[in-house]
Design an enzyme around this catalytic site. Structure first.
Site, PDB file in Angstrom:
ATOM      1  N   MET A  81      13.479 -28.909   2.746  1.00 40.25           N
ATOM      2  CA  MET A  81      14.437 -29.717   3.494  1.00 40.25           C
ATOM      3  C   MET A  81      14.698 -31.059   2.804  1.00 40.25           C
ATOM      4  SD  MET A  81      13.135 -28.869   7.394  1.00 40.25           S
ATOM      5  CE  MET A  81      14.552 -29.617   8.193  1.00 40.25           C
ATOM      6  N   HIS A  82      15.794 -31.696   3.186  1.00 39.09           N
ATOM      7  CA  HIS A  82      16.136 -33.086   2.850  1.00 39.09           C
ATOM      8  C   HIS A  82      16.652 -33.306   1.432  1.00 39.09           C
ATOM      9  CE1 HIS A  82      13.863 -33.615   6.477  1.00 39.09           C
ATOM     10  NE2 HIS A  82      12.695 -33.505   5.900  1.00 39.09           N
ATOM     11  N   ASP A 241      12.958 -24.967   5.641  1.00 42.18           N
ATOM     12  CA  ASP A 241      11.716 -24.205   5.482  1.00 42.18           C
ATOM     13  C   ASP A 241      10.804 -24.299   6.699  1.00 42.18           C
ATOM     14  OD1 ASP A 241      11.034 -26.869   5.034  1.00 42.18           O
ATOM     15  OD2 ASP A 241      10.011 -26.502   3.134  1.00 42.18           O
TER      16      ASP A 241
END
Length: 514
Positions: A81-82, A241
């Protein structure tokens, strides 16, 4: 037989697997790749590594399972992520992606809170405070520090969504991963035009947003030629995830909590309502279950701390493991088992890449505290296992504090494969821990989402009920738990004692490099 693929774009590698409608894994494959750290606190990756790994693993899975392209009913995508993938007008990558554990954006986090009118107002808009790992501060960093690159940006994608683009030619994302950008109106499951306006970010830079089981695109001719998949194969939204891993762990109703000890450590709980915490102590987002939300705490270097020890201080064990044909982590845990709980007073703070929950401190540092001449390698290793579990307990305590029900703790990741680490977690969490028959994590979760999206199941909970089964239970030791309760209180105090020194160390490093 309805076969779906799950593809997980991780930080250290990509995994692809195929499952049938019973949840049976037909084949899986993984490819590893490196991560770049060009400066202290920076973390970057070339998105082409993800695409090359996706091609290789998909081809391997099709071959291992004996699948024809037409046998695959759908595909689910998961990923770290991110991260920020910046594309130009031609869809080409402009620079290496900035990852979830990159800590360069502290000044941009302050800028975001100021533009939003304060932290509480920011949380009202997007459910979370500005954290250095999130996507929005990365956009501001690029605009502030690499303006020529920023002028070329025409699309910003999360890691798994870059793979969707390469597979399908379509720009798209979904709500669970988008929740970690700091740009999503999490309550209403859509991009926050209010915050985008305050940050002066063009909404056109962001892709359309879907629910996780919803079909978002179909495999293109180029994607099919590269991977061996069939043109037109549906690709569902998928999930970040952690939400995807939660689906794979059956965390789709209140009561069960996931504790995933991977490179990062995540404690994840399902919620039926978003809720509001003006302090933003836990990360909140849309779940991969439509109409549901989640809360989670993140330890940036939980299993990553043991990985660091293995790579830097256990080269002999790595070579020995190759000779013996075993996992080097099991050789390390055998050493750790030679000493008892508490490692004779040795503590390890696992803040090797700063820390998110509960400190939100990019300056936090890793540390061994309490070293004496009695301590040896077994103590060092055991203290790492315990330090990661203490850090995970921080998040469990916050979830308990907010009133969420914790009836069962399900452990996964590398920390779940090791019996000693499972026992340490049970004793430090103060709760029996359970493992599942499937240990495939996010890839399994998004393969289930693809089953739902292509009509195999009516809902995500129904898919989980039909395919997810408990395996082992590790009971907490009531004789050891009181000791760990006292040790945990001391562990928490150590960070408070050292917080100012951590910041001073960061300033010292910056002054030397100036």
């Amino acid at each position: 037989m309805s076969v779906t693929l799950g593809i997980d774009i991780g930080t250290s590698g990509t995994k692809t697997l195929a499952i049938d409608e019973s949840g049976r894994v037909l084949a899986s494959a993984s490819v590893e790749y490196p991560c770049s750290h060009p400066r202290p606190g920076w973390s970057e990756q070339d998105p082409e590594l993800w695409w090359t790994a996706t091609i290789a693993t998909v081809k391997q899975v099709l071959a291992k399972a004996g699948l024809k392209p037409a046998d695959v009913a759908g595909i689910g995508l998961s990923g770290q992520m991110h991260g920020s993938v910046f594309l130009d007008s031609g869809g080409e990558v402009i620079r290496p992606a900035l990852l979830w554990n990159d800590q360069r954006t502290a000044a941009e986090c302050v800028e975001i809170e100021q533009r939003a009118g304060g932290r509480e107002n920011l949380i009202r808009m997007v459910a979370n405070p500005a954290l250095t790992g999130f996507t929005a501060p990365k956009l501001l960093w690029l605009r502030n520090h690499e303006p020529r690159a920023w002028e070329r940006v025409r699309q910003v994608l999360l890691p798994k969504d870059y793979i969707r683009y390469r597979l399908t030619g379509t720009y798209a994302t979904e709500v669970s991963d988008a929740s970690g950008t700091l740009l999503l109106d999490v309550a209403n499951r859509r991009w926050s035009r209010e915050l985008l306006s305050k940050l002066e970010i063009d909404p056109a830079l962001l892709p359309p947003c879907y629910e996780s089981p919803e079909v978002s695109a179909k495999v293109s001719g180029l994607g099919a030629a590269a991977t061996g998949l069939a043109v037109g194969t549906p690709v569902v939204g998928g999930g970040g995830d952690q939400p995807a891993g939660a689906v794979g762990n059956g965390i789709v109703r209140p009561g069960a909590v996931a504790a995933t000890m991977g490179t990062s450590g995540v404690v994840f709980a399902h919620t039926q309502e978003l809720g509001f915490d003006p302090l933003g102590r836990l990360q909140r987002g849309c779940h991969a279950v439509p109409g549901a939300w989640h809360v989670m705490g993140v330890v940036l270097a939980a299993g990553g701390s043991l990985q660091w020890y293995r790579n830097e201080l256990a080269k002999a064990e790595i070579e020995a493991a190759k000779t013996l044909g075993v996992d080097p982590y099991f050789l390390l845990s055998d050493e750790a088992a030679l000493v008892g709980p508490g490692a004779e007073g040795l503590f390890f703070l696992p803040y090797l890449t700063g820390e998110r929950t509960p400190h939100f401190d990019p300056d936090a540092k890793g540390a061994w505290i309490g070293l004496t001449v009695r301590h040896g390698r077994p103590h060092l290793i055991r203290s790492i296992l315990e330090g990661a579990a203490y850090a995970m307990r921080d998040s469990l305590e916050l979830i308990r504090e907010m009133g969420a029900s914790i009836e069962q703790v399900r452990v996964s990741g590398g920390g779940a494969r090791n019996p000693l680490w499972r026992q340490i977690q049970a004793d430090i969490y103060g709760h029996d821990v359970h493992t599942l028959e499937s240990t495939e994590g996010p890839a399994f979760g998004v393969a289930l989402l693809a089953q739902v999206g292509t009509g195999g199941f009516a809902s995500v909970p129904e898919a989980c009920d039909a395919t997810i089964r408990l395996a082992e239970r590790t009971e907490r030791d009531p004789k050891v738990q009181p000791f760990y309760d006292s040790a945990y209180a001391l562990y928490r105090q150590l960070y408070r004692d050292l917080r100012g020194s951590f910041a001073a160390i960061s300033n010292l490093v910056k002054s030397y490099g100036a």
